[in-house]
Motif scaffolding. Structure first.
Motif, short mmCIF file in Angstrom:
data_model
loop_
_atom_site.label_atom_id
_atom_site.label_comp_id
_atom_site.label_asym_id
_atom_site.label_seq_id
_atom_site.Cartn_x
_atom_site.Cartn_y
_atom_site.Cartn_z
N THR A 68 0.71 -1.15 0.08
CA THR A 68 0.00 -0.02 0.00
C THR A 68 1.13 1.24 0.06
OG1 THR A 68 -1.71 -1.40 1.11
CG2 THR A 68 -1.80 1.19 1.28
N VAL A 69 0.40 2.14 -0.86
CA VAL A 69 1.06 3.65 -0.84
C VAL A 69 0.09 4.47 -0.25
CG1 VAL A 69 1.97 5.18 -2.29
CG2 VAL A 69 2.27 3.08 -3.00
N TYR A 70 0.53 5.19 0.90
CA TYR A 70 -0.14 6.47 1.45
C TYR A 70 0.23 7.65 1.13
CZ TYR A 70 -1.60 2.16 4.19
OH TYR A 70 -2.01 1.16 4.57
N GLN A 71 -0.52 8.48 0.43
CA GLN A 71 -0.15 9.88 0.07
C GLN A 71 -0.86 10.94 1.09
OE1 GLN A 71 1.24 11.23 -3.28
NE2 GLN A 71 1.13 13.45 -2.96
N MET A 72 -0.39 11.23 2.16
CA MET A 72 -0.77 11.94 3.17
C MET A 72 -0.46 13.38 3.15
SD MET A 72 0.22 9.23 6.50
CE MET A 72 1.59 8.97 6.08
N ASP A 73 -1.67 14.18 2.88
CA ASP A 73 -1.71 15.48 2.87
C ASP A 73 -2.38 16.17 4.10
OD1 ASP A 73 -1.77 18.23 2.34
OD2 ASP A 73 -2.63 17.83 0.18
N PRO A 74 -1.57 16.84 5.08
CA PRO A 74 -2.16 17.84 6.20
C PRO A 74 -3.34 18.49 5.82
CG PRO A 74 0.29 18.00 6.05
CD PRO A 74 0.01 17.60 4.89
N SER A 75 -3.60 19.02 4.74
CA SER A 75 -4.68 19.78 4.26
C SER A 75 -6.02 19.19 4.42
CB SER A 75 -4.42 20.32 2.54
OG SER A 75 -5.78 20.91 2.02
N PRO A 76 -6.99 19.89 4.86
CA PRO A 76 -8.22 19.27 5.08
C PRO A 76 -9.01 18.99 3.75
CG PRO A 76 -8.36 21.40 5.98
CD PRO A 76 -6.84 21.22 5.51
N ALA A 77 -8.54 19.64 2.90
CA ALA A 77 -9.51 19.56 1.69
C ALA A 77 -8.83 18.48 0.56
CB ALA A 77 -9.70 20.96 0.98
N SER A 78 -7.87 17.67 0.90
CA SER A 78 -7.13 16.75 0.02
C SER A 78 -7.92 15.57 -0.14
CB SER A 78 -5.88 16.52 0.49
OG SER A 78 -6.13 15.57 1.67
N SER A 79 -7.63 15.04 -1.54
CA SER A 79 -8.29 13.80 -1.94
C SER A 79 -7.48 12.42 -1.75
CB SER A 79 -8.88 13.70 -3.29
OG SER A 79 -7.90 14.45 -4.24
N GLU A 80 -7.09 12.11 -0.55
CA GLU A 80 -5.77 11.19 -0.43
C GLU A 80 -5.97 9.80 -1.01
OE1 GLU A 80 -5.02 10.91 3.66
OE2 GLU A 80 -4.25 13.20 3.94
N LEU A 81 -7.17 9.20 -1.18
CA LEU A 81 -7.29 7.99 -1.61
C LEU A 81 -6.99 8.02 -3.32
CD1 LEU A 81 -7.89 5.23 -1.60
CD2 LEU A 81 -10.08 5.55 -2.15
N GLU A 82 -7.49 9.08 -3.82
CA GLU A 82 -7.22 9.26 -5.41
C GLU A 82 -5.69 9.73 -5.51
OE1 GLU A 82 -8.22 12.90 -8.38
OE2 GLU A 82 -9.82 12.08 -7.27
N ASP A 83 -5.22 10.35 -4.68
CA ASP A 83 -3.75 10.78 -4.83
C ASP A 83 -2.74 9.66 -4.46
OD1 ASP A 83 -4.53 13.51 -5.15
OD2 ASP A 83 -4.13 14.33 -3.14
N THR B 171 -3.73 6.44 -4.87
CA THR B 171 -3.73 5.64 -6.07
C THR B 171 -3.02 6.09 -7.09
OG1 THR B 171 -6.20 4.77 -5.33
CG2 THR B 171 -5.36 4.27 -7.53
N HIS B 172 -3.04 7.19 -7.41
CA HIS B 172 -2.04 7.56 -8.59
C HIS B 172 -0.51 7.40 -8.32
CE1 HIS B 172 -0.70 10.18 -11.76
NE2 HIS B 172 -0.01 10.76 -11.05
N ALA B 173 -0.15 7.66 -6.97
CA ALA B 173 1.05 7.39 -6.56
C ALA B 173 1.58 5.79 -6.47
CB ALA B 173 1.41 8.06 -4.88
N ALA B 174 0.66 5.23 -6.47
CA ALA B 174 0.90 3.67 -6.41
C ALA B 174 0.95 3.17 -7.89
CB ALA B 174 -0.23 2.82 -5.65
N GLN B 175 0.46 3.67 -8.81
CA GLN B 175 0.38 3.44 -10.10
C GLN B 175 1.82 4.01 -10.60
OE1 GLN B 175 -2.86 5.72 -11.82
NE2 GLN B 175 -4.32 3.86 -11.39
N ARG B 176 2.18 5.21 -10.15
CA ARG B 176 3.36 5.63 -10.46
C ARG B 176 4.78 4.94 -10.02
NH1 ARG B 176 3.90 10.87 -13.02
NH2 ARG B 176 6.00 10.03 -13.25
N LEU B 177 4.58 4.39 -8.81
CA LEU B 177 5.58 3.67 -8.11
C LEU B 177 5.58 2.46 -9.03
CD1 LEU B 177 7.65 2.90 -5.99
CD2 LEU B 177 5.66 1.94 -4.75
#
Length: 175
Positions: free
Chosen positions: A10-25, A27-33
Motif C-alpha cells: 500500500t502507498v499512502y499519500q498523506m496531505d495535512p490539508s483538510p481538503a485533500s483527496s488522499e485516496l485518489e492521490d 492510488t495515483h502514487a501507487a500507479q507511478r511507483l
C-alpha cells in the motif's frame, strides 16, 4: 508525505490539508511507483516489482492554520519512524499552541545539533544574513554558549542590539 508500506503493498499519500483527496492521490502514487519499478526491472533490479501496489488512506491530523504544513509532515514522519514496522497512530494536536510548541522544539533540536563557529550565524548558518542586508553586519554572541548570531536573523534592530549588549544576553537555546 508519501509512505510506502511494502508488506501490505500500500502507498499512502498523506496531505495535512483538510481538503485533500488522499485516496485518489495515493492510488495515483501507487500507479507511478509500479511504473518506476517496472523500469528498474529492465535494469536488473527486481525488488518490489511483483507487488501489486494500491493506494490507501491512513488517518492523521489535519492542518488547522495556514502555516503549519511542514511541522505536521515532520510530526507524521516521526510517528511513522517510531512505529515502524507497525502502522503509526497519529494523534498529535494541530491546534495553534501545539504547533507553536512543536515548531520551537524542532528549531531547538536543529540548533542543538548544529556545528557552530565564529564565522557563521547559528541561526541562518551563513556569514552574511540572507536577503538585502546592509554592507556591515552586526553580530551578537550568547554569553552562555558562545554561539554567534546576526542581529537581523534575530529581528533585532540597532536600538535593541545596543540595549541588549549592555547586559548579559542569552540565545534561545540558553534561555
Amino acid at each position: 508525505m508519501l509512505y510506502i508500506h511494502a508488506k501490505s503493498g500500500t502507498v499512502y499519500q498523506m496531505d495535512p490539508s483538510p481538503a485533500s483527496s488522499e485516496l485518489e492521490d495515493s492510488t495515483h502514487a501507487a500507479q507511478r511507483l509500479q511504473e518506476y519499478l517496472k523500469i528498474r526491472k529492465h535494469q536488473g533490479k527486481t525488488d518490489w516489482v511483483d507487488v501489486k501496489w494500491r493506494g490507501g488512506v491512513m488517518p492523521h491530523p489535519v492542518q488547522m492554520d495556514g502555516c503549519s504544513c511542514g511541522v505536521i509532515v515532520v510530526e507524521m514522519a516521526r510517528a511513522v519512524m517510531e512505529a515502524f514496522p507497525e502502522f503509526p497512530k497519529m494523534n498529535f494536536s494541530t491546534k495553534r499552541r501545539a504547533m507553536e510548541e512543536a515548531r520551537r522544539d524542532m528549531a531547538l533540536q536543529v540548533l542543538e545539533s548544529s556545528v557552530f563557529d565564529e564565522e557563521t550565524c547559528s541561526m541562518c548558518g551563513a556569514d552574511k544574513p540572507p536577503g538585502q542586508a546592509p554592507p556591515i553586519t552586526d553580530w551578537i554572541q550568547c554569553d552562555n554558549c558562545d554561539r554567534w548570531f546576526h542581529n537581523l536573523c534575530l529581528n533585532m534592530d540597532q536600538n535593541k542590539l545596543k540595549e541588549v549588549k549592555k547586559r548579559q544576553w542569552l540565545c534561545v537555546l540558553c534561555r
